[in-house]
Write a protein that holds these residues in place. Structure first.
Motif, PDB file in Angstrom:
ATOM      1  N   PRO A  90      41.644  80.479  44.765  1.00 15.64           N
ATOM      2  CA  PRO A  90      42.341  81.115  43.633  1.00 15.64           C
ATOM      3  C   PRO A  90      42.769  80.139  42.545  1.00 15.64           C
ATOM      4  CG  PRO A  90      43.753  81.055  45.578  1.00 15.64           C
ATOM      5  CD  PRO A  90      42.382  80.650  46.029  1.00 15.64           C
ATOM      6  N   ASP A  91      43.012  78.896  42.900  1.00 20.34           N
ATOM      7  CA  ASP A  91      43.476  77.915  41.907  1.00 20.34           C
ATOM      8  C   ASP A  91      42.368  76.971  41.447  1.00 20.34           C
ATOM      9  OD1 ASP A  91      46.116  78.905  42.108  1.00 20.34           O
ATOM     10  OD2 ASP A  91      46.456  77.689  43.919  1.00 20.34           O
ATOM     11  N   GLY A  92      41.140  77.298  41.784  1.00 20.86           N
ATOM     12  CA  GLY A  92      40.031  76.406  41.456  1.00 20.86           C
ATOM     13  C   GLY A  92      39.741  76.373  39.968  1.00 20.86           C
ATOM     14  N   SER A  93      39.580  75.172  39.437  1.00 15.46           N
ATOM     15  CA  SER A  93      39.193  74.997  38.041  1.00 15.46           C
ATOM     16  C   SER A  93      37.669  75.041  37.937  1.00 15.46           C
ATOM     17  CB  SER A  93      39.707  73.656  37.520  1.00 15.46           C
ATOM     18  OG  SER A  93      39.084  72.588  38.232  1.00 15.46           O
ATOM     19  N   ILE A  94      37.153  75.059  36.715  1.00 18.32           N
ATOM     20  CA  ILE A  94      35.710  75.080  36.547  1.00 18.32           C
ATOM     21  C   ILE A  94      35.085  73.805  37.097  1.00 18.32           C
ATOM     22  CG2 ILE A  94      35.791  74.127  34.197  1.00 18.32           C
ATOM     23  CD1 ILE A  94      33.411  76.036  33.564  1.00 18.32           C
ATOM     24  N   GLY A  95      35.803  72.668  36.954  1.00 14.05           N
ATOM     25  CA  GLY A  95      35.315  71.415  37.516  1.00 14.05           C
ATOM     26  C   GLY A  95      35.233  71.467  39.030  1.00 14.05           C
ATOM     27  N   PHE A  96      36.227  72.101  39.651  1.00 12.45           N
ATOM     28  CA  PHE A  96      36.230  72.239  41.113  1.00 12.45           C
ATOM     29  C   PHE A  96      35.040  73.075  41.571  1.00 12.45           C
ATOM     30  CE2 PHE A  96      37.270  74.967  44.732  1.00 12.45           C
ATOM     31  CZ  PHE A  96      37.549  74.019  45.712  1.00 12.45           C
ATOM     32  N   PHE A  97      34.803  74.191  40.893  1.00 13.40           N
ATOM     33  CA  PHE A  97      33.697  75.060  41.297  1.00 13.40           C
ATOM     34  C   PHE A  97      32.340  74.367  41.110  1.00 13.40           C
ATOM     35  CE2 PHE A  97      36.731  78.687  40.462  1.00 13.40           C
ATOM     36  CZ  PHE A  97      36.808  79.089  41.788  1.00 13.40           C
ATOM     37  N   ILE A  98      32.210  73.603  40.044  1.00 17.40           N
ATOM     38  CA  ILE A  98      30.958  72.872  39.834  1.00 17.40           C
ATOM     39  C   ILE A  98      30.749  71.857  40.954  1.00 17.40           C
ATOM     40  CG2 ILE A  98      29.796  71.187  38.345  1.00 17.40           C
ATOM     41  CD1 ILE A  98      31.034  72.652  35.945  1.00 17.40           C
ATOM     42  N   ALA A  99      31.828  71.138  41.301  1.00 13.89           N
ATOM     43  CA  ALA A  99      31.730  70.108  42.344  1.00 13.89           C
ATOM     44  C   ALA A  99      31.368  70.714  43.696  1.00 13.89           C
ATOM     45  CB  ALA A  99      33.042  69.338  42.441  1.00 13.89           C
ATOM     46  N   ILE A 100      32.066  71.798  44.080  1.00 19.19           N
ATOM     47  CA  ILE A 100      31.806  72.389  45.393  1.00 19.19           C
ATOM     48  C   ILE A 100      30.415  73.037  45.429  1.00 19.19           C
ATOM     49  CG2 ILE A 100      32.815  74.681  44.937  1.00 19.19           C
ATOM     50  CD1 ILE A 100      33.956  74.583  47.778  1.00 19.19           C
ATOM     51  N   ALA A 101      29.958  73.558  44.281  1.00 18.90           N
ATOM     52  CA  ALA A 101      28.614  74.137  44.223  1.00 18.90           C
ATOM     53  C   ALA A 101      27.560  73.053  44.426  1.00 18.90           C
ATOM     54  CB  ALA A 101      28.403  74.841  42.885  1.00 18.90           C
ATOM     55  N   LEU A 102      27.702  71.940  43.717  1.00 18.47           N
ATOM     56  CA  LEU A 102      26.713  70.867  43.820  1.00 18.47           C
ATOM     57  C   LEU A 102      26.696  70.259  45.218  1.00 18.47           C
ATOM     58  CD1 LEU A 102      27.165  69.049  40.381  1.00 18.47           C
ATOM     59  CD2 LEU A 102      25.550  70.859  40.998  1.00 18.47           C
ATOM     60  N   LEU A 103      27.875  70.085  45.816  1.00 23.76           N
ATOM     61  CA  LEU A 103      27.940  69.543  47.176  1.00 23.76           C
ATOM     62  C   LEU A 103      27.300  70.506  48.176  1.00 23.76           C
ATOM     63  CD1 LEU A 103      31.536  67.993  47.195  1.00 23.76           C
ATOM     64  CD2 LEU A 103      29.359  66.753  47.297  1.00 23.76           C
ATOM     65  N   THR A 104      27.545  71.792  47.979  1.00 27.97           N
ATOM     66  CA  THR A 104      26.944  72.797  48.861  1.00 27.97           C
ATOM     67  C   THR A 104      25.421  72.770  48.755  1.00 27.97           C
ATOM     68  OG1 THR A 104      28.885  74.250  48.722  1.00 27.97           O
ATOM     69  CG2 THR A 104      26.790  75.269  49.369  1.00 27.97           C
ATOM     70  N   GLY A 105      24.921  72.760  47.530  1.00 27.20           N
ATOM     71  CA  GLY A 105      23.476  72.733  47.337  1.00 27.20           C
ATOM     72  C   GLY A 105      22.840  71.490  47.935  1.00 27.20           C
ATOM     73  N   MET A 106      23.472  70.343  47.717  1.00 27.86           N
ATOM     74  CA  MET A 106      22.932  69.099  48.271  1.00 27.86           C
ATOM     75  C   MET A 106      22.959  69.108  49.796  1.00 27.86           C
ATOM     76  SD  MET A 106      24.472  66.193  45.697  1.00 27.86           S
ATOM     77  CE  MET A 106      23.777  64.863  46.685  1.00 27.86           C
ATOM     78  N   GLY A 107      24.039  69.636  50.374  1.00 31.31           N
ATOM     79  CA  GLY A 107      24.145  69.693  51.833  1.00 31.31           C
ATOM     80  C   GLY A 107      23.062  70.562  52.441  1.00 31.31           C
ATOM     81  N   ILE A 108      22.835  71.735  51.834  1.00 36.21           N
ATOM     82  CA  ILE A 108      21.793  72.635  52.339  1.00 36.21           C
ATOM     83  C   ILE A 108      20.413  72.011  52.141  1.00 36.21           C
ATOM     84  CG2 ILE A 108      20.681  74.883  51.985  1.00 36.21           C
ATOM     85  CD1 ILE A 108      23.498  75.944  51.229  1.00 36.21           C
ATOM     86  N   GLY A 109      20.196  71.375  50.994  1.00 37.34           N
ATOM     87  CA  GLY A 109      18.920  70.717  50.743  1.00 37.34           C
ATOM     88  C   GLY A 109      18.665  69.564  51.702  1.00 37.34           C
TER      89      GLY A 109
END
Length: 317
Positions: A90-109
């Motif tokens: 709920p308190d995530g900033s746009i920077g936080f969402f970008i970071a967690i998205a990129l980490l998720t994608g890299m982890g799955i890849g």
């Protein structure tokens, strides 16, 4: 002499990625039947809609050039969309969402790459299974209901324009240029070419084949995460179905652009024009009032013709 010249000419023609031909044909049809649709603002709207697919294609062409494939992009897109729209941060900033998205994608890849490059598991089976797991996980968390809205800042960025050109389109072309330079000017790019041409010969030449395949999949996961961010911004709401058709379309656009397993004659720009061909196809068929079923049929026919084209080229080689 004449036969030799004809054979040489045929070989050159067959090396042209089908995406260029399809794009040119559709452009001519549109310019004759609906010239007013070639307005830059109108075309920008249609091209902006295929930007997530265009970004995903950049990852797909990378893994296909090392004789692999990645079908997990749909699951990655769905999971990242859920992160952003469900309220679980709920308190995530746009920077936080970008970071967690990129980490998720890299982890799955990275997982995909490890299973394919190190464990020698079928890329189709692994990446498809990962996608199914991610889709099931998101639908379990969402109880089958669409999540909430996406933060307004995502839509604001997505709707930004630089002159008449939408910012997402510029961002996509910039990424494609970076990928083209990355593959042509770096040691890793040469590794990708070597592994694609002959993995065994590359291994005996000192090329780190396993690491190249793993890194290619990791980068494809990262690129899928970027596509997920753009796709989420484009619809501005949560969804339990978003992006599930994009991996197959990405494979189709990549093949249409001249990249087949281990061979990259189309480079980066062939697949880019493959995506643009799909965008132009949507414009042409929309102007003629053709609905989604007809568009799907047309997509399938184009993909089939591309497959026949490559079969013909292989037999002539």
């Amino acid at each position: 002499m004449t036969a030799s010249f004809t054979h040489s000419l045929l070989q050159r023609v067959l090396r042209i990625p089908p995406s260029y031909v399809v794009f040119a044909v559709l452009l001519v049809i549109l310019s004759i039947t609906r010239p007013h649709m070639l307005n830059l603002n109108i075309m920008g709207i249609f091209i902006r809609q295929v930007v997530p697919l265009g970004i995903l294609v950049l990852g797909q062409l990378l893994v296909m050039r090392v004789k692999s494939i990645d079908l997990s992009g749909g699951g990655v897109i769905l999971l990242i969309n859920y992160y952003i729209s469900s309220g679980m941060f709920p308190d995530g900033s746009i920077g936080f969402f970008i970071a967690i998205a990129l980490l998720t994608g890299m982890g799955i890849g990275l997982f995909n790459g490890y299973m394919v490059g190190k464990r020698r598991v079928s890329a189709v089976i692994v990446t498809l299974a990962v996608s199914i797991v991610l889709v099931g996980f998101v639908q379990f968390l969402a109880s089958g209901k669409p999540p909430g809205d996406v933060p307004a800042s995502f839509a604001e960025i997505y709707n930004t324009k630089l002159g008449p050109v939408p910012a997402p389109v510029i961002f996509w072309i910039g990424l494609a240029l970076c990928m083209a330079l990355f593959l042509s000017k770096t040691i890793f790019g040469r590794y990708v070419t070597s592994v694609g041409e002959n993995a065994e010969a590359a291994h005996f030449s000192g090329v780190p084949v396993e690491r190249t395949v793993i890194l290619a999949h990791t980068l494809a996961g990262l690129i899928a995460a970027i596509a997920a961010l753009v796709q989420t911004a484009s619809i501005a709401v949560g969804s339990v179905r978003i992006g599930l058709d994009l991996p197959i379309l990405a494979v189709a656009a990549t093949i249409l652009g001249g990249v087949v397993f281990g061979r990259g004659e189309g480079g980066v720009w062939g697949p880019v024009f493959g995506v643009l061909s799909f965008a132009l196809l949507f414009v042409v068929m929309t102007t003629f009032g053709i609905q989604d079923p007809g568009k799907l049929v047309a997509q399938g026919v184009i993909i089939l013709l591309a497959a026949i084209f490559y079969g013909l080229r292989t037999s002539k080689s």
